[in-house]
Design a protein around this motif. Structure first.
Motif, short mmCIF file in Angstrom:
data_model
loop_
_atom_site.label_atom_id
_atom_site.label_comp_id
_atom_site.label_asym_id
_atom_site.label_seq_id
_atom_site.Cartn_x
_atom_site.Cartn_y
_atom_site.Cartn_z
N GLU A 241 0.83 -1.21 0.00
CA GLU A 241 0.00 0.00 0.00
C GLU A 241 0.86 1.27 0.00
OE1 GLU A 241 -2.55 -0.46 3.37
OE2 GLU A 241 -4.09 -1.53 2.23
N LYS A 242 1.89 1.28 0.84
CA LYS A 242 2.77 2.45 0.90
C LYS A 242 3.51 2.64 -0.42
CE LYS A 242 3.44 2.16 5.91
NZ LYS A 242 4.39 1.83 7.01
N SER A 243 3.93 1.54 -1.03
CA SER A 243 4.66 1.62 -2.30
C SER A 243 3.75 2.13 -3.41
CB SER A 243 5.23 0.25 -2.67
OG SER A 243 6.12 -0.22 -1.68
N CYS A 244 2.52 1.64 -3.44
CA CYS A 244 1.58 2.10 -4.47
C CYS A 244 1.26 3.58 -4.31
CB CYS A 244 0.30 1.27 -4.42
SG CYS A 244 0.46 -0.39 -5.11
N MET A 245 1.17 4.05 -3.08
CA MET A 245 0.91 5.48 -2.86
C MET A 245 2.07 6.31 -3.39
SD MET A 245 -2.07 5.87 -1.63
CE MET A 245 -1.95 7.59 -1.13
N GLN A 246 3.30 5.82 -3.23
CA GLN A 246 4.46 6.54 -3.77
C GLN A 246 4.50 6.45 -5.29
OE1 GLN A 246 5.55 8.45 -1.75
NE2 GLN A 246 6.80 7.65 -0.08
N LEU A 247 4.09 5.31 -5.83
CA LEU A 247 4.09 5.14 -7.28
C LEU A 247 3.18 6.16 -7.97
CD1 LEU A 247 5.10 3.31 -9.63
CD2 LEU A 247 3.01 1.96 -9.32
N ARG A 248 2.16 6.61 -7.27
CA ARG A 248 1.25 7.61 -7.83
C ARG A 248 1.99 8.89 -8.18
NH1 ARG A 248 -3.80 8.17 -3.86
NH2 ARG A 248 -4.18 9.85 -5.36
N ARG A 249 3.13 9.14 -7.55
CA ARG A 249 3.88 10.37 -7.77
C ARG A 249 4.83 10.26 -8.95
NH1 ARG A 249 6.61 11.43 -2.09
NH2 ARG A 249 7.39 13.27 -3.22
N LEU A 250 4.91 9.09 -9.57
CA LEU A 250 5.82 8.86 -10.67
C LEU A 250 5.07 8.80 -12.00
CD1 LEU A 250 8.15 6.13 -9.10
CD2 LEU A 250 8.57 8.59 -9.29
N PRO A 251 5.77 8.98 -13.14
CA PRO A 251 5.11 8.92 -14.44
C PRO A 251 4.35 7.62 -14.64
CG PRO A 251 7.35 9.75 -14.66
CD PRO A 251 7.21 9.29 -13.24
N ASP A 252 3.26 7.69 -15.41
CA ASP A 252 2.37 6.54 -15.59
C ASP A 252 3.06 5.34 -16.21
OD1 ASP A 252 0.31 7.89 -14.46
OD2 ASP A 252 -0.64 8.48 -16.36
N GLU A 253 4.13 5.56 -16.99
CA GLU A 253 4.78 4.43 -17.65
C GLU A 253 5.71 3.66 -16.71
OE1 GLU A 253 7.32 8.11 -18.62
OE2 GLU A 253 5.19 7.59 -18.44
N THR B 145 -7.25 -0.73 -5.92
CA THR B 145 -8.44 0.12 -5.87
C THR B 145 -8.27 1.24 -4.86
OG1 THR B 145 -9.87 -1.73 -6.52
CG2 THR B 145 -10.93 0.16 -5.46
N ASP B 146 -7.77 0.89 -3.68
CA ASP B 146 -7.62 1.87 -2.61
C ASP B 146 -6.59 2.96 -2.96
OD1 ASP B 146 -9.45 0.44 -1.16
OD2 ASP B 146 -7.96 -0.56 0.11
N THR B 147 -5.58 2.60 -3.74
CA THR B 147 -4.52 3.56 -4.05
C THR B 147 -4.68 4.20 -5.43
OG1 THR B 147 -3.10 1.78 -4.89
CG2 THR B 147 -2.87 2.38 -2.56
N GLY B 148 -5.62 3.68 -6.22
CA GLY B 148 -5.85 4.27 -7.54
C GLY B 148 -4.80 3.91 -8.58
N ILE B 149 -4.08 2.80 -8.36
CA ILE B 149 -3.04 2.36 -9.29
C ILE B 149 -3.63 1.34 -10.28
CG2 ILE B 149 -0.87 1.08 -9.50
CD1 ILE B 149 -0.52 3.90 -8.47
N LEU C 159 10.33 17.16 -11.10
CA LEU C 159 9.75 17.05 -9.77
C LEU C 159 8.57 17.98 -9.61
CD1 LEU C 159 12.97 16.89 -7.54
CD2 LEU C 159 11.40 15.01 -8.07
N GLU C 160 8.70 19.20 -10.09
CA GLU C 160 7.59 20.16 -9.99
C GLU C 160 6.39 19.67 -10.79
OE1 GLU C 160 9.33 23.78 -11.31
OE2 GLU C 160 10.43 24.15 -9.44
N GLU C 161 6.66 19.10 -11.95
CA GLU C 161 5.57 18.59 -12.78
C GLU C 161 4.88 17.40 -12.11
OE1 GLU C 161 4.85 16.63 -17.20
OE2 GLU C 161 6.78 17.57 -16.71
N LEU C 162 5.68 16.49 -11.54
CA LEU C 162 5.11 15.30 -10.90
C LEU C 162 4.31 15.67 -9.65
CD1 LEU C 162 8.14 12.88 -11.26
CD2 LEU C 162 5.97 12.74 -12.46
N VAL C 163 4.81 16.64 -8.89
CA VAL C 163 4.11 17.07 -7.69
C VAL C 163 2.76 17.68 -8.03
CG1 VAL C 163 4.15 18.70 -5.78
CG2 VAL C 163 6.17 17.35 -6.28
N SER C 164 2.70 18.36 -9.18
CA SER C 164 1.46 19.04 -9.56
C SER C 164 0.42 18.10 -10.13
CB SER C 164 1.76 20.13 -10.60
OG SER C 164 2.23 19.55 -11.80
N VAL C 165 0.84 16.85 -10.47
CA VAL C 165 -0.10 15.90 -11.07
C VAL C 165 -1.09 15.40 -10.03
CG1 VAL C 165 -0.29 13.62 -12.14
CG2 VAL C 165 1.54 15.15 -12.81
#
Length: 387
Positions: free
Chosen positions: A201-213, A239-243, A381-387
């Motif tokens: 769960e923690k890893s998936c939450m961090q993955l959300r901050r990275l590019p979709d590919e 489902t819970d993390t939206g990945i 980083l600025e772009e990823l944070v804004s996503v």
């Protein structure tokens, strides 16, 4: 794992053999039981003579070299022997048996079942392990388990393409605890699934901050794979993390594919039906079995760095590596090379057609903030944070 009837037959035959051997013996205690198809034996002596104890253990070991003739047929057992000695003036039956069992554990941990003589460091190791076990509950309550991430790269371009999550634990008193220690402890206490879900769960939450590919790889133990509720848990986590499922890869080590294969294949197939990729990890660690490549429709094979090291130092191993890479490519399976540590290794692997890799040439495991700082520019980083 041998069948129960076979276990019973081995146990009975072993008991008869020991009973015959110990008639008229001066030795105080023999303790034997089965762990799977391993016969575990403790020998306790009332005389403080290590050499005599080891000679006795050797004699017993020789007794068990031949297969047992039982009603179920000719059966074999791997023998692990633990030996403990004590001075008659300080004889404590309960303690001497505990020491013998600790020596047995040490013998069982060795690749070839051997004879182990109890030494005090074994008890220190046991007490440390018990402290780790007893600390697990508080660690979960205090949210002390965190993922670190080792990046994966395109070997040709140097571009980061994914991350592998690795569980880490910083104990409030003992500092960083080895994953080998706390994962083993969590398995023994039944907390491994709880630990696995927390890290996922923690890893998936961090993955959300990275590019979709970019993808996330997560190692699972055999007991987790054999849990039939695993596919449902993975879907709940996504489902819970939206990945999306295509961004997740579940890894199982080849060293775990020794038994329960039918059940393993069934659970892995269910995982793939959820849209999640399945990767065979540590391929070539010891005795790479080509049948493991063909018995399941893998999405990815991760070739262990030791396999690659042998190839760079031995022409036959190099030919074997090349043949393995070609076979995997012809099967349409992606390959990741582990343990890439030098530029020379990377260049040679690229020449062999290897596309993806990970290792200390690029980075070891990092916490997520360090990963972001090292491998993404400030505008990114600025772009990823804004996503």
């Amino acid at each position: 794992m041998v069948e129960k009837s076979a276990e019973d037959a081995i146990q009975a035959a072993a008991a008869d053999l020991l009973r015959h051997y110990t008639l008229g013996s001066e030795f105080e205690t023999y303790l034997a039981h089965l762990k799977g198809n391993d016969l575990v034996l403790g020998v306790a002596l009332i005389e403080n003579h290590e050499q005599a104890a080891l000679e006795t253990a050797k004699q017993i070991s020789d007794l068990f070299r031949q297969p047992f003739l039982t009603a179920s047929g000719s059966l074999g057992a791997n023998l692990a022997i633990g030996v403990a000695v004590a001075d008659p003036s300080d004889w404590n039956p309960e303690l001497i048996l505990e020491n013998a069992e600790l020596a047995v554990e040490d013998a069982c941990e060795k690749e070839l079942r051997q004879i182990s003589l109890f030494v005090p460091s074994m008890r220190a190791k046991y007490e440390h392990r018990e402290r780790i076990r007893s600390s697990l509950t508080a660690a979960f309550e205090n949210d002390e388990f965190v993922p670190h991430f080792q990046p994966q790269f395109n070997l040709k371009t140097g571009k980061i393409i994914g991350i592998e999550a690795l569980a880490r634990w910083k104990h409030s008193r003992f500092g960083w605890i080895s994953p080998a220690e706390f994962i083993s402890a969590a398995e023994s206490t039944g907390d491994i699934n709880r630990l696995g879900r927390s890290i996922l769960e923690k890893s998936c939450m961090q993955l959300r901050r990275l590019p979709d590919e970019m993808t996330l790889s997560v190692n699972l133990t055999l007991s987790q794979i054999l849990d039939e509720s695993l596919p449902e848990m993975l879907l709940e986590c996504l489902t819970d993390t939206g990945i999306k499922g295509y961004r997740l890869k579940i890894e199982i080590s080849e060293t775990q594919l020794s038994k329960n294969l039918d059940k393993i294949w069934r659970v892995l197939s269910e995982i793939q039906e959820c849209g999640i990729a399945v990767s065979l990890d540590d391929f070539g660690t010891k005795f790479a079995a080509l049948r493991h490549l063909t018995e399941f429709d893998w999405d990815e094979i991760k070739i262990d760095g030791s396999f690659v090291d042998r190839a760079f130092n031995n022409e036959k191993h190099a030919e074997m590596l090349l043949a393995t890479l070609n076979l995997i490519a012809n099967m349409g399976i992606s390959t990741v090379i582990e343990g890439v540590e030098t530029v020379e290794q990377r260049d040679a692997l690229v020449e062999l057609g290897c596309g993806l890799g990970q290792g200390y040439l690029f980075s070891g495991p990092l916490d997520f903030d360090d990963l972001m700082t090292l491998f993404f520019s400030r505008p990114q980083l600025e772009e990823l944070v804004s996503v």
